[in-house]
Design a protein around this motif. Structure first.
Motif, mmCIF file in Angstrom:
data_model
loop_
_atom_site.group_PDB
_atom_site.id
_atom_site.type_symbol
_atom_site.label_atom_id
_atom_site.label_comp_id
_atom_site.label_asym_id
_atom_site.label_seq_id
_atom_site.Cartn_x
_atom_site.Cartn_y
_atom_site.Cartn_z
ATOM 1 N N LEU A 12 -1.548 -16.807 -2.642
ATOM 2 C CA LEU A 12 -0.491 -15.970 -3.207
ATOM 3 C C LEU A 12 -0.931 -14.508 -3.279
ATOM 4 O O LEU A 12 -0.146 -13.604 -2.952
ATOM 5 N N GLU A 13 -2.160 -14.284 -3.703
ATOM 6 C CA GLU A 13 -2.662 -12.922 -3.853
ATOM 7 C C GLU A 13 -2.801 -12.210 -2.513
ATOM 8 O O GLU A 13 -2.395 -11.052 -2.370
ATOM 9 N N VAL A 14 -3.356 -12.891 -1.528
ATOM 10 C CA VAL A 14 -3.544 -12.271 -0.211
ATOM 11 C C VAL A 14 -2.190 -12.062 0.462
ATOM 12 O O VAL A 14 -1.951 -11.018 1.090
ATOM 13 N N HIS A 15 -1.290 -13.017 0.323
ATOM 14 C CA HIS A 15 0.048 -12.895 0.896
ATOM 15 C C HIS A 15 0.756 -11.651 0.332
ATOM 16 O O HIS A 15 1.317 -10.845 1.083
ATOM 17 N N ALA A 16 0.728 -11.497 -0.989
ATOM 18 C CA ALA A 16 1.384 -10.343 -1.614
ATOM 19 C C ALA A 16 0.741 -9.033 -1.147
ATOM 20 O O ALA A 16 1.443 -8.067 -0.822
ATOM 21 N N ALA A 17 -0.569 -9.003 -1.100
ATOM 22 C CA ALA A 17 -1.265 -7.784 -0.660
ATOM 23 C C ALA A 17 -0.930 -7.456 0.793
ATOM 24 O O ALA A 17 -0.740 -6.280 1.142
ATOM 25 N N ALA A 18 -0.844 -8.465 1.644
ATOM 26 C CA ALA A 18 -0.497 -8.230 3.050
ATOM 27 C C ALA A 18 0.923 -7.695 3.170
ATOM 28 O O ALA A 18 1.179 -6.774 3.959
ATOM 29 N N GLU A 19 1.830 -8.254 2.383
ATOM 30 C CA GLU A 19 3.191 -7.721 2.407
ATOM 31 C C GLU A 19 3.199 -6.255 1.982
ATOM 32 O O GLU A 19 3.888 -5.424 2.591
ATOM 33 N N GLU A 20 2.445 -5.943 0.937
ATOM 34 C CA GLU A 20 2.427 -4.575 0.423
ATOM 35 C C GLU A 20 1.749 -3.605 1.390
ATOM 36 O O GLU A 20 2.145 -2.445 1.486
ATOM 37 N N GLU A 21 0.754 -4.076 2.092
ATOM 38 C CA GLU A 21 0.021 -3.224 3.033
ATOM 39 C C GLU A 21 0.754 -3.078 4.370
ATOM 40 O O GLU A 21 0.788 -1.990 4.949
ATOM 41 N N ILE A 22 1.346 -4.147 4.870
ATOM 42 C CA ILE A 22 1.877 -4.183 6.239
ATOM 43 C C ILE A 22 3.407 -4.171 6.287
ATOM 44 O O ILE A 22 4.008 -3.404 7.036
ATOM 45 N N PHE A 23 4.050 -5.037 5.514
ATOM 46 C CA PHE A 23 5.483 -5.276 5.650
ATOM 47 C C PHE A 23 6.348 -4.254 4.918
ATOM 48 O O PHE A 23 7.227 -3.626 5.509
ATOM 49 N N TYR A 24 6.114 -4.077 3.647
ATOM 50 C CA TYR A 24 7.025 -3.254 2.856
ATOM 51 C C TYR A 24 7.070 -1.779 3.254
ATOM 52 O O TYR A 24 8.159 -1.165 3.195
ATOM 53 N N GLU B 237 15.160 -2.937 -2.830
ATOM 54 C CA GLU B 237 14.554 -4.219 -2.436
ATOM 55 C C GLU B 237 13.049 -4.198 -2.678
ATOM 56 O O GLU B 237 12.479 -5.141 -3.231
ATOM 57 N N THR B 238 12.427 -3.119 -2.249
ATOM 58 C CA THR B 238 10.967 -3.026 -2.300
ATOM 59 C C THR B 238 10.468 -2.898 -3.729
ATOM 60 O O THR B 238 9.499 -3.566 -4.111
ATOM 61 N N GLU B 239 11.105 -2.056 -4.523
ATOM 62 C CA GLU B 239 10.707 -1.931 -5.931
ATOM 63 C C GLU B 239 10.758 -3.283 -6.621
ATOM 64 O O GLU B 239 9.850 -3.657 -7.361
ATOM 65 N N ASP B 240 11.819 -4.005 -6.385
ATOM 66 C CA ASP B 240 11.981 -5.315 -7.001
ATOM 67 C C ASP B 240 10.893 -6.277 -6.528
ATOM 68 O O ASP B 240 10.328 -7.029 -7.325
ATOM 69 N N ALA B 241 10.587 -6.242 -5.245
ATOM 70 C CA ALA B 241 9.564 -7.136 -4.694
ATOM 71 C C ALA B 241 8.187 -6.847 -5.285
ATOM 72 O O ALA B 241 7.440 -7.774 -5.624
ATOM 73 N N ILE B 242 7.852 -5.582 -5.439
ATOM 74 C CA ILE B 242 6.551 -5.223 -6.011
ATOM 75 C C ILE B 242 6.499 -5.667 -7.467
ATOM 76 O O ILE B 242 5.481 -6.197 -7.935
ATOM 77 N N GLY B 243 7.583 -5.493 -8.190
ATOM 78 C CA GLY B 243 7.647 -6.002 -9.563
ATOM 79 C C GLY B 243 7.476 -7.506 -9.618
ATOM 80 O O GLY B 243 6.772 -8.037 -10.493
ATOM 81 N N ASP B 244 8.097 -8.207 -8.668
ATOM 82 C CA ASP B 244 7.933 -9.671 -8.585
ATOM 83 C C ASP B 244 6.475 -10.035 -8.323
ATOM 84 O O ASP B 244 5.940 -10.969 -8.929
ATOM 85 N N HIS B 245 5.841 -9.318 -7.405
ATOM 86 C CA HIS B 245 4.428 -9.584 -7.116
ATOM 87 C C HIS B 245 3.586 -9.420 -8.385
ATOM 88 O O HIS B 245 2.669 -10.208 -8.631
ATOM 89 N N TYR C 6 4.752 2.870 -5.909
ATOM 90 C CA TYR C 6 4.562 2.263 -4.596
ATOM 91 C C TYR C 6 5.620 2.760 -3.623
ATOM 92 O O TYR C 6 5.317 3.176 -2.505
ATOM 93 N N VAL C 7 6.888 2.717 -4.042
ATOM 94 C CA VAL C 7 7.982 3.150 -3.168
ATOM 95 C C VAL C 7 7.813 4.629 -2.837
ATOM 96 O O VAL C 7 7.915 5.020 -1.674
ATOM 97 N N ALA C 8 7.529 5.449 -3.829
ATOM 98 C CA ALA C 8 7.370 6.891 -3.586
ATOM 99 C C ALA C 8 6.243 7.173 -2.608
ATOM 100 O O ALA C 8 6.367 8.046 -1.738
ATOM 101 N N GLN C 9 5.141 6.437 -2.704
ATOM 102 C CA GLN C 9 3.996 6.672 -1.823
ATOM 103 C C GLN C 9 4.222 6.142 -0.411
ATOM 104 O O GLN C 9 3.562 6.580 0.517
ATOM 105 N N ASN C 10 5.153 5.224 -0.248
ATOM 106 C CA ASN C 10 5.344 4.590 1.050
ATOM 107 C C ASN C 10 6.625 4.971 1.759
ATOM 108 O O ASN C 10 6.904 4.448 2.835
ATOM 109 N N GLN C 11 7.398 5.854 1.185
ATOM 110 C CA GLN C 11 8.636 6.278 1.855
ATOM 111 C C GLN C 11 8.350 7.400 2.813
ATOM 112 O O GLN C 11 7.467 8.180 2.684
#
Length: 170
Positions: free
Chosen positions: A43-55, A74-82, A165-170
């Motif tokens: 779960l931890e690696v999956h979330a980190a990979a999504e945050e690093e690569i996908f989102y 979508e992304t803000e909500d996903a990071i909060g879920d993580h 997260y969203v601000a840094q990745n937009q």
């Protein structure tokens, strides 16, 4: 290879691993702990990979889908879920497998993860499929798999501020 298909496949694997915990003798703390350790790391690696690569790419090409007004929403909500999943995993990791407190934390992780996967499948993955070409989806899948391989032993599972997260990745 397609990042959206890979994430969907991993969601299925996560559901199966939570179900496996249901099959283990509740008094067998060693077996519960072994499966939980693997699932928690996954779960931890999956979330980190999504945050690093996908989102970051969802933010770049997405427009919002499945009820979300924008890729940023979508992304803000996903990071909060993580973060919710990470917090429940940390609580479970602090307890002895098989105890009531451990099961409570595992159930909290399962609920948070189930809600997250349903939302991600309805919003982020659908949005990305609509707006990212197959070449990009393939390239990200390869990066995602490499990231997971490099972090198979675990990863920093600190919470992230969704808005930052969203601000840094937009």
């Amino acid at each position: 290879m397609d990042i959206t298909e890979h994430i969907l496949s991993q969601h299925h694997q996560q559901r199966r691993m939570f179900a496996l915990l249901d099959e283990i003798d509740p008094g067998d703390s060693d077996s519960l702990g072994a499966v939980w350790t693997q699932l928690a790391r996954f779960l931890e690696v999956h979330a980190a990979a999504e945050e690093e690569i996908f989102y970051p790419e969802v933010l770049r090409v997405g427009r919002g889908a499945g009820g979300a007004e924008s890729a940023a929403e979508e992304t803000e909500d996903a990071i909060g879920d993580h973060n919710d999943i990470r917090d429940a995993v940390a609580r479970a990791n602090a307890e002895r497998p098989g105890t009531d407190a451990w099961w409570k934390a595992v159930i909290d992780a399962r609920l948070a993860n189930s809600d997250h996967m349903a939302e991600e499948e309805r919003e982020d993955l659908a949005d990305f499929r609509r707006h990212a070409d197959l070449g990009m989806r393939h390239e990200l899948a390869v990066k995602f798999l490499v990231f997971e391989a490099k972090h198979a032993g675990g990863i920093d599972s600190s919470d992230k501020d969704p808005e930052r997260y969203v601000a840094q990745n937009q």
